[in-house]
Write an enzyme that holds these catalytic residues in place. Structure first.
Site, PDB file in Angstrom:
ATOM      1  N   SER A  44       0.684  -1.068   0.096  1.00 10.49           N
ATOM      2  CA  SER A  44       0.262   0.093   0.011  1.00 10.49           C
ATOM      3  C   SER A  44       1.506   1.719  -0.224  1.00 10.49           C
ATOM      4  CB  SER A  44      -1.365   0.065   1.118  1.00 10.49           C
ATOM      5  OG  SER A  44      -2.390   1.442   0.733  1.00 10.49           O
TER       6      SER A  44
ATOM      7  N   HIS B 156      -7.125  -5.151  -1.830  1.00  7.48           N
ATOM      8  CA  HIS B 156      -6.157  -4.458  -1.825  1.00  7.48           C
ATOM      9  C   HIS B 156      -5.256  -5.312  -0.777  1.00  7.48           C
ATOM     10  CE1 HIS B 156      -3.764  -0.706  -1.039  1.00  7.48           C
ATOM     11  NE2 HIS B 156      -4.151  -0.861   0.099  1.00  7.48           N
TER      12      HIS B 156
ATOM     13  N   ASP C 174      -8.300  -4.484  -6.993  1.00 10.71           N
ATOM     14  CA  ASP C 174      -7.836  -3.999  -5.724  1.00 10.71           C
ATOM     15  C   ASP C 174      -8.693  -2.374  -6.386  1.00 10.71           C
ATOM     16  OD1 ASP C 174      -7.196  -2.169  -3.979  1.00 10.71           O
ATOM     17  OD2 ASP C 174      -4.464  -2.988  -4.140  1.00 10.71           O
TER      18      ASP C 174
END
Length: 642
Positions: free
Chosen positions: A496, A613, A581
């Protein structure tokens, strides 16, 4: 091939992996390592919860290789049976109904985060999708012991940008609109009578105002306003016994957030916890009968326990004496007799105990991954250094278990996501992989990390690729100055925001790192703003202030985007991405891979069609971390499990 892009299914596992850099010295293969299946496969058991009446314990454990809910009588903690039989992604979050026979759980489709709420009747085995709406995200607002067949939920059914609150009949699935979101409410909270009494309102300037009312028929009034930097640490905890009193973490009048008790009518505040360095966290146990605070669990360098009710002093003394890990109560019944206590250590699996507060007896339940007891795990140590502008930066270092030396070590800088999150002292499977394969792992709570006061967040505004990145660089240079790091063997890795940091490290400081691993990382801040989910509309206001406004600060965002400096990259790259995602969409990975291909940078791209994600399915995790382990071994010279 235009790009090395592999589409992987849930069950596809590569047994041979190819070399990235021709002519590199062959990495070491060692058969006496912690297997990846132990580190990244399914946990044995986890997430235990006690039913409201204290008769049953539930937990997550594999069934046919997928995490499902199991239950067992509290009087027979060795007799358990599965009650869900998911065969896809497994169950991730669940809770007990107050009838003590129903369980509720959340499920999305391949990581798209459009959560549905399911009910399960543990007696009949009947499962229902209570929110069967395509493309709609369901959130639990409140369920209560006074309404065993009713709960409040939030749905963005009518407008994808906002969540309205509905009353849900859990037996019939009937929905009744309770309140329409005017468009500026980011979150709702209700009391045990299912009266909506707290609303988080996001202002145009990024500040958050907490609105309060006595019940559904009363008018809303402003309770407190948190500026954009204090918003991250401000949190409603719960209602006190007195109808007009409540508990909050609040940094409106101080740098660090305090835990307070507040009178909603007079605005009088009573400070319960304050610290000059650390924010008081929101992990507070309120007694289920009296609503008085029993204790709080407070992350400093490690997790500290603050006891408010001295009548439980003997209980906490006993619980602290049986395990050296950081303790936290994670579940309890309505009478507060039965507790599930979790112990976290950096060098042991997570351990769970059942505590009978009436009998003063603790019983070991299970460890989340018992096979880890067979291996030497590394201990994580807190560190503190100063950034180039004098700011104190906290973090952690974990030394490899393959040597007693603490000098001239290969390093993996493992950057946490968020960025508005933080690393804590805990067990981490990926950190243990690094240590077991011969690398020291550096974790840095760079500016923007939460838990260190609002000024620590404020100095990160519009600093992506700037001082947020130089905090990481300064941490690495600190290790080099301390002679801990081999300056020629430093990798950067993260997911991330950590994936963005890995790309930034390769693009902005290409001479510091010898390789980089990006998991679901942003490559272009301009396209990030164009692709965020519709229900992030209110968060987008704060993102524009914290990161930059794409309409007025395009050059700022472009300069901070690794994509536009991809020509500077000269180190090998490993990139992992989930095709579904919703936060960092596949295009973020595709475009940086195209740039790497254009500039002939050695790279490998692994795209999972059934992930979002992060990687939830064990088969996918094992594929990616096998690739990452070999990639690091090739570039840092560590060990590799063949």
């Amino acid at each position: 091939m235009k790009r090395m892009q592999w589409l992987l299914s849930t069950t596809l596992l590569f047994t041979t992996l190819f070399s990235i850099l021709a002519g590199k010295d062959m990495y070491q293969i060692n058969d006496n390592l912690i297997p990846r299946t132990v580190l990244f496969g399914n946990a044995d058991r986890g997430n235990p919860k006690i039913s409201p009446d204290g008769s049953m314990i539930s937990f997550l454990a594999p069934y046919n290789g997928v995490m499902n809910i199991w239950i067992q009588p509290i009087s027979q903690v060795t007799v358990a049976q599965p009650v869900t039989f998911d065969s896809n992604r497994g169950i991730q979050g669940y809770w007990w109904g107050y009838d003590n026979t129903t369980l509720f759980y959340l499920q999305d489709i391949n990581g798209n985060e459009n959560w549905h709420i399911y009910s399960l009747d543990c007696v009949t085995g009947c499962t229902k999708n209570l929110t069967p709406f395509d493309g709609v995200q369901a959130k639990l607002v409140r369920y209560s012991k006074y309404f065993s067949t009713m709960m409040l939920i939030a749905l963005n059914k009518d407008d994808r940008t906002r969540h309205d609150v509905y009353s849900l009949d859990t037996q019939t699935g009937e929905l009744t609109l309770v309140i329409k979101n005017p468009g500026d409410v980011a979150a709702w909270y209700a009391d045990e009578q299912l009266q909506l009494r707290i609303a988080y309102v996001t202002q145009d300037d990024g500040n958050t105002t907490l609105l309060y009312r006595d019940d559904n028929n009363a008018s809303w009034q402003e309770l407190v306003t948190w500026d954009i930097d204090a918003t991250l640490s401000g949190q409603f905890i719960g209602f006190a016994a007195a109808h007009n009193e409540l508990y909050l973490t609040d940094g409106s009048e101080s740098n660090t957030a305090c835990l307070i008790k507040m009178n909603a009518h007079t605005k009088e505040k009573q400070v319960l916890i304050e610290d000059p360095v650390y924010d008081a966290g929101s992990s507070v146990i309120l007694h289920p009968e009296s609503s008085n605070p029993v204790c709080a669990f407070f992350d400093r360098e490690r997790c500290d326990t603050i006891l408010f009710d001295d009548s439980f002093a003997d209980d906490f003394a006993l619980l602290k004496s049986i395990n050296s890990g950081d303790m936290q109560i994670i579940s309890y019944d309505n009478s507060f007799r039965w507790w599930v206590v979790r112990y976290v250590s950096s060098n042991r699996p997570v351990e769970f105990y059942l505590y009978d507060q009436q009998a003063k007896q603790a019983t070991f339940l299970f460890a989340n991954q018992a096979e880890l007891y067979n291996y030497q795990l590394a201990e994580t140590e807190p560190i503190l250094f100063q950034a180039r502008d004098g700011l104190d930066i906290h973090g952690y270092i974990t030394y490899p278990t393959t040597t007693t030396a603490k000098t001239d070590l290969p390093i993996v800088l493992f950057v946490h996501g968020g960025p508005w999150a933080r690393d804590c002292w805990t067990y981490s499977s990926i950190v243990q992989l690094f240590a077991n394969r011969g690398y020291a792992c550096l974790q840095i709570n760079y500016r923007a990390s939460i838990g260190y006061g609002k000024e620590f967040v404020k100095v990160s505004n519009k600093q992506w690729g700037k001082s947020m990145h130089t905090d990481l660089v300064d941490g690495v240079n600190w290790l080099i100055d301390q002679k801990i790091a081999d300056p020629t063997k430093i990798a950067i890795c993260g997911g991330s925001y950590g994936g963005y940091a890995a790309l930034a490290g390769a693009a902005f400081t290409p001479d510091l790192f010898c390789c980089a691993v990006d998991i679901c990382g942003v490559s272009n801040l301009l396209t990030l703003f164009k692709s965020i989910p519709a229900y992030w509309k209110l968060f987008l206001i704060q993102m524009r202030i914290r990161i930059g406004d794409p309409e007025t600060e395009e050059e700022l965002l472009k300069t901070a985007s690794p994509l536009f400096s991809a020509n500077n990259i000269k180190i090998p790259m490993l990139i992992g991405q989930g095709a579904n995602d919703p936060r960092v969409v596949q295009a973020e990975a595709d475009q940086i891979v195209d740039a790497l291909q254009k500039h002939n940078i050695p790279h490998r791209y692994i795209l999972f069609p059934d992930e979002g994600h992060g990687f939830v399915k064990p088969g996918n995790r094992l594929v990616f971390f096998a690739a990452m382990e070999e990639f690091l071994a090739q570039n840092l010279g560590g060990l590799f499990e063949a």
